[in-house]
Design a protein around this motif. Structure first.
Motif, PDB file in Angstrom:
ATOM      1  N   TRP A 170       0.821  -1.203   0.000  1.00  0.00           N
ATOM      2  CA  TRP A 170       0.000   0.000   0.000  1.00  0.00           C
ATOM      3  C   TRP A 170       0.859   1.260   0.000  1.00  0.00           C
ATOM      4  CZ3 TRP A 170      -4.002   2.231  -1.535  1.00  0.00           C
ATOM      5  CH2 TRP A 170      -4.373   3.475  -1.037  1.00  0.00           C
ATOM      6  N   ARG A 171       1.964   1.229   0.746  1.00  0.00           N
ATOM      7  CA  ARG A 171       2.836   2.405   0.773  1.00  0.00           C
ATOM      8  C   ARG A 171       3.342   2.715  -0.637  1.00  0.00           C
ATOM      9  NH1 ARG A 171       7.631   0.972   3.993  1.00  0.00           N
ATOM     10  NH2 ARG A 171       6.215   1.118   5.779  1.00  0.00           N
ATOM     11  N   GLN A 172       3.755   1.662  -1.367  1.00  0.00           N
ATOM     12  CA  GLN A 172       4.265   1.853  -2.725  1.00  0.00           C
ATOM     13  C   GLN A 172       3.169   2.403  -3.642  1.00  0.00           C
ATOM     14  OE1 GLN A 172       7.410   0.565  -4.309  1.00  0.00           O
ATOM     15  NE2 GLN A 172       8.247   0.633  -2.239  1.00  0.00           N
ATOM     16  N   MET A 173       1.973   1.846  -3.520  1.00  0.00           N
ATOM     17  CA  MET A 173       0.896   2.260  -4.408  1.00  0.00           C
ATOM     18  C   MET A 173       0.357   3.634  -4.039  1.00  0.00           C
ATOM     19  SD  MET A 173      -1.106  -1.306  -5.019  1.00  0.00           S
ATOM     20  CE  MET A 173      -2.061  -0.621  -6.353  1.00  0.00           C
ATOM     21  N   ALA A 174       0.352   3.955  -2.772  1.00  0.00           N
ATOM     22  CA  ALA A 174      -0.144   5.259  -2.336  1.00  0.00           C
ATOM     23  C   ALA A 174       0.704   6.382  -2.914  1.00  0.00           C
ATOM     24  CB  ALA A 174      -0.160   5.326  -0.814  1.00  0.00           C
TER      25      ALA A 174
END
Length: 386
Positions: free
Chosen positions: A116-120
């Motif tokens: 999620w951190r990467q996609m956010a």
């Protein structure tokens, strides 16, 4: 009536969906790297073929929740069937690999956070407003919870099935040992059950209702088997490499019969000794019966018919006497043999005056003559009357 603000509609531009999809392999690599770093169980597990399986599962899951944004429908938040099946099979595979459910769920938590951190970052760079990003995050983590639940179900199903299969093999192994099957057959069963053979085994006969309790108290690696001769009254614990004093303390108060310690392939003889001891002590059972403390009784009662014949042979010179006289002389002869002819000790044992012992021994010498001085007769009489 109060009105609550509507939840933002989740709709990502097609171009952004394509961009996020193209980045999934890199996101998956970052997630796998984090799992390796943060979940010790996976430190060496993800470098080989299993690592590629995990990466593929991560890409499949990530692709699923990218499509959530493309659909733009918050109610369509259940993972696709392919993702659910993949998660389920992942759980089963992890159970077969010997990794715990706790490790699997920890991997999910780490992987979800990093993914999620990467996609956010991509969402923010694309100008997606914060409310939509927050709503999307909520949906994504709910989605991942469903996948992790499905993996946990697969892990549990595999563990239960493999556990039942292994327990059946352990039951077969225990029965084979008690039946005295060939070493080759027993060793093959031990290998199939993934049971590491110990140096020794000790058979412990226990009431059936206490078998599972004692299994936990003694050693979980013990084999618990229904007693072949007990008609469901007893169970048999086969305890590996037992320290006898520790074992006796563990079964104290549980009406157990503790057999001899034998090389593991010869434990049948230990079990047979517990059965003989149980028959010997059936009327006067103590809470725990240590067969090592009753070896003499076990020896002399190994052949009851032979013992009866020997006793009759030894007492033949007294056969013509009255029953009361005969009983007193048998009692005196037994005490005389056990105390090696010490008159005062014999008298104390029989609670009679030493002169009474002298009188009775005179009667015995008249009946037996020189036999009382012959070592072979003394040996046979001691066995017969001991």
């Amino acid at each position: 009536m109060a009105r609550y603000p509507e939840e933002p509609r989740l709709s990502l531009p097609p171009g952004l969906v394509e961009q996020l999809t193209s980045q999934l392999p890199q996101v998956a690599d970052a997630a796998v790297a984090a799992i390796i770093a943060e979940v010790p169980t996976y430190a060496n597990a993800l470098s080989g073929p299993m690592g590629q399986v995990i990466r593929d599962a991560v890409v499949l899951a990530l692709g699923g929740f990218v499509q959530l944004g493309a659909r733009g429908d918050r109610r369509s938040d259940r993972p696709a069937a392919a993702s659910m099946e993949g998660a389920y099979q992942l759980g089963r595979g992890e159970a077969r690999s010997g990794r715990s459910m706790e490790a699997l769920l920890a991997a999910y938590r780490v992987g979800s956070r990093v993914s999620w951190r990467q996609m956010a970052v991509g969402l923010v760079r694309a100008g997606v407003d914060s409310a939509t990003v927050a709503a999307y995050a909520e949906l994504v983590f709910a989605y991942m919870d469903q996948l992790s639940d499905q993996s946990a179900t697969g892990h549990r199903d595999e563990t239960n099935e493999s556990g039942r299969a292994r327990q059946r093999l352990l039951d077969q192994l225990g029965r084979a040992l008690l039946e005295g099957r060939s070493p080759e057959a027993v060793e093959a069963l031990a290998a199939r059950a993934q049971w590491e053979p110990p140096e020794t085994l000790t058979a412990v006969l226990v009431p059936e209702a206490q078998g599972s309790v004692l299994l936990g108290l003694i050693a979980p690696s013990s084999l618990l088997v229904d007693d072949p001769a007990g008609r469901s009254v007893h169970s048999v614990l086969l305890v590996p490499d037992a320290h006898r004093s520790v074992l006796l303390r563990a079964v104290q108060g549980h009406a157990a019969v503790v057999g001899s310690t034998r090389p593991w392939l010869e434990v049948r003889s230990s079990y047979e000794r517990t059965r003989r001891a149980l028959e010997l002590e059936r009327e006067s059972r103590s809470a725990t019966l240590d067969t090592e403390a009753h070896l003499a009784d076990l020896v002399v009662t190994a052949d009851p018919e032979a013992l009866g014949d020997l006793r009759e042979q030894v007492l033949a010179p007294l056969a013509e006497m009255s029953e009361s006289t005969r009983d007193k002389l048998v009692e005196t002869l037994r005490a005389w043999l056990l105390h090696q002819g010490r008159r005062d000790a014999v008298a104390a044992t029989l609670f009679v005056h030493p002169q009474t012992v002298r009188y009775r021994m005179g009667q015995l010498r008249e009946a037996y003559g020189d036999l009382l001085d012959e070592p072979d007769f003394v040996r046979r009489a001691t066995i017969a009357l001991g």
